[in-house]
Write a protein that holds these residues in place. Structure first.
Motif, PDB file in Angstrom:
ATOM      1  N   VAL A 157       0.846  -1.198   0.000  1.00  0.00           N
ATOM      2  CA  VAL A 157       0.000   0.000   0.000  1.00  0.00           C
ATOM      3  C   VAL A 157       0.880   1.246   0.000  1.00  0.00           C
ATOM      4  O   VAL A 157       0.621   2.205  -0.740  1.00  0.00           O
TER       5      VAL A 157
ATOM      6  N   SER B   1      -6.585   7.104  -2.256  1.00  0.00           N
ATOM      7  CA  SER B   1      -7.289   6.190  -1.352  1.00  0.00           C
ATOM      8  C   SER B   1      -8.393   5.409  -2.056  1.00  0.00           C
ATOM      9  O   SER B   1      -8.675   4.270  -1.702  1.00  0.00           O
ATOM     10  N   THR B   2      -9.008   5.985  -3.092  1.00  0.00           N
ATOM     11  CA  THR B   2     -10.059   5.283  -3.827  1.00  0.00           C
ATOM     12  C   THR B   2      -9.484   4.057  -4.534  1.00  0.00           C
ATOM     13  O   THR B   2     -10.059   2.964  -4.473  1.00  0.00           O
TER      14      THR B   2
ATOM     15  N   LYS C 171      -8.364   1.402  -1.977  1.00  0.00           N
ATOM     16  CA  LYS C 171      -9.506   0.717  -1.371  1.00  0.00           C
ATOM     17  C   LYS C 171     -10.028  -0.396  -2.286  1.00  0.00           C
ATOM     18  O   LYS C 171     -10.443  -1.457  -1.822  1.00  0.00           O
TER      19      LYS C 171
ATOM     20  N   LYS D  56      -7.214  -3.144  -1.719  1.00  0.00           N
ATOM     21  CA  LYS D  56      -7.067  -3.666  -0.363  1.00  0.00           C
ATOM     22  C   LYS D  56      -8.407  -3.893   0.329  1.00  0.00           C
ATOM     23  O   LYS D  56      -8.468  -4.584   1.341  1.00  0.00           O
ATOM     24  N   ASN D  57      -9.482  -3.318  -0.182  1.00  0.00           N
ATOM     25  CA  ASN D  57     -10.817  -3.440   0.389  1.00  0.00           C
ATOM     26  C   ASN D  57     -10.876  -2.924   1.827  1.00  0.00           C
ATOM     27  O   ASN D  57     -11.482  -3.517   2.700  1.00  0.00           O
ATOM     28  N   SER D  58     -10.186  -1.820   2.071  1.00  0.00           N
ATOM     29  CA  SER D  58     -10.264  -1.152   3.368  1.00  0.00           C
ATOM     30  C   SER D  58      -9.971   0.323   3.147  1.00  0.00           C
ATOM     31  O   SER D  58      -9.432   0.718   2.122  1.00  0.00           O
ATOM     32  N   SER D  59     -10.356   1.123   4.119  1.00  0.00           N
ATOM     33  CA  SER D  59     -10.147   2.559   3.958  1.00  0.00           C
ATOM     34  C   SER D  59      -8.678   2.907   4.152  1.00  0.00           C
ATOM     35  O   SER D  59      -7.951   2.257   4.879  1.00  0.00           O
ATOM     36  N   PHE D  60      -8.280   3.944   3.484  1.00  0.00           N
ATOM     37  CA  PHE D  60      -6.915   4.427   3.578  1.00  0.00           C
ATOM     38  C   PHE D  60      -6.976   5.927   3.374  1.00  0.00           C
ATOM     39  O   PHE D  60      -7.459   6.386   2.347  1.00  0.00           O
TER      40      PHE D  60
ATOM     41  N   SER E 164      -6.642   9.608   2.252  1.00  0.00           N
ATOM     42  CA  SER E 164      -6.065  10.154   1.021  1.00  0.00           C
ATOM     43  C   SER E 164      -4.852  11.031   1.292  1.00  0.00           C
ATOM     44  O   SER E 164      -4.024  11.230   0.420  1.00  0.00           O
TER      45      SER E 164
END
Length: 163
Positions: A26, A36-37, A40, A43-47, A49
């Motif tokens: 990541v 972050s979009t 996500k 990784k299927n999770s929030s990150f 921006s």
């Protein structure tokens, strides 16, 4: 029996590995401009921006190959950091061997890695220097860590390209 003979047996006991976590990937993706979009989706999770890893170069992902794009006709000075994990034998010592083209110099510090236990980690730094590449040129090298039983090879590529 022929099928078993063709299996890559040495791959089941590599001696050393470049261990990399999902979070390091990541960081790499953020370092090359993913927001972050996009992260996500992968990784299927929030990150967040605003969590960009601009202080570190994306080429420092703990990956077994080394590569970098450089500006044409500019002096080359690159520094890569890597960490190897011992998965071979408890007490082992690996020496490095470098093979490179004439136009780049590759130095590894330290040039010997000693391990006392399994899963022990040791880091090393690879420095590249050169007088610059022409437009759309490439230089290659090879880094090999070896003890008496294992050989761990890493390709190195430095290139320039037209925009």
């Amino acid at each position: 029996m022929l099928l078993l003979a063709s299996l890559p047996v040495k791959a089941t006991n590599p001696g050393l590995v470049y261990d990399t976590s999902a979070d390091e990937y990541v960081q790499f993706l953020c370092g090359i401009g993913y927001d972050s979009t996009k992260v996500k989706i992968i990784k299927n999770s929030s990150f967040p921006s605003n969590n960009r890893f601009t202080t570190d170069q994306p080429w420092n992902l703990n990956y077994p190959s080394f590569g970098a794009h450089v500006e044409a006709r500019k002096k080359i000075h690159l520094k890569f950091t890597r960490t190897l994990t011992n998965v071979g034998t408890m007490k082992s010592m690996y020496k490095v061997k470098i093979t490179s083209d004439d136009r780049i110099t590759v130095l590894v510090e330290p040039n010997v890695l000693s391990f006392k236990s399994l899963n022990e980690k040791n880091s090393f730094v690879v420095n590249f220097a050169g007088y610059g590449l022409g437009l759309d040129e490439m230089e290659t090298a090879s880094l090999v860590w070896s003890d008496e039983d294992h050989t761990v090879r890493s390709p190195i590529v430095v290139y320039s390209q037209s925009e």
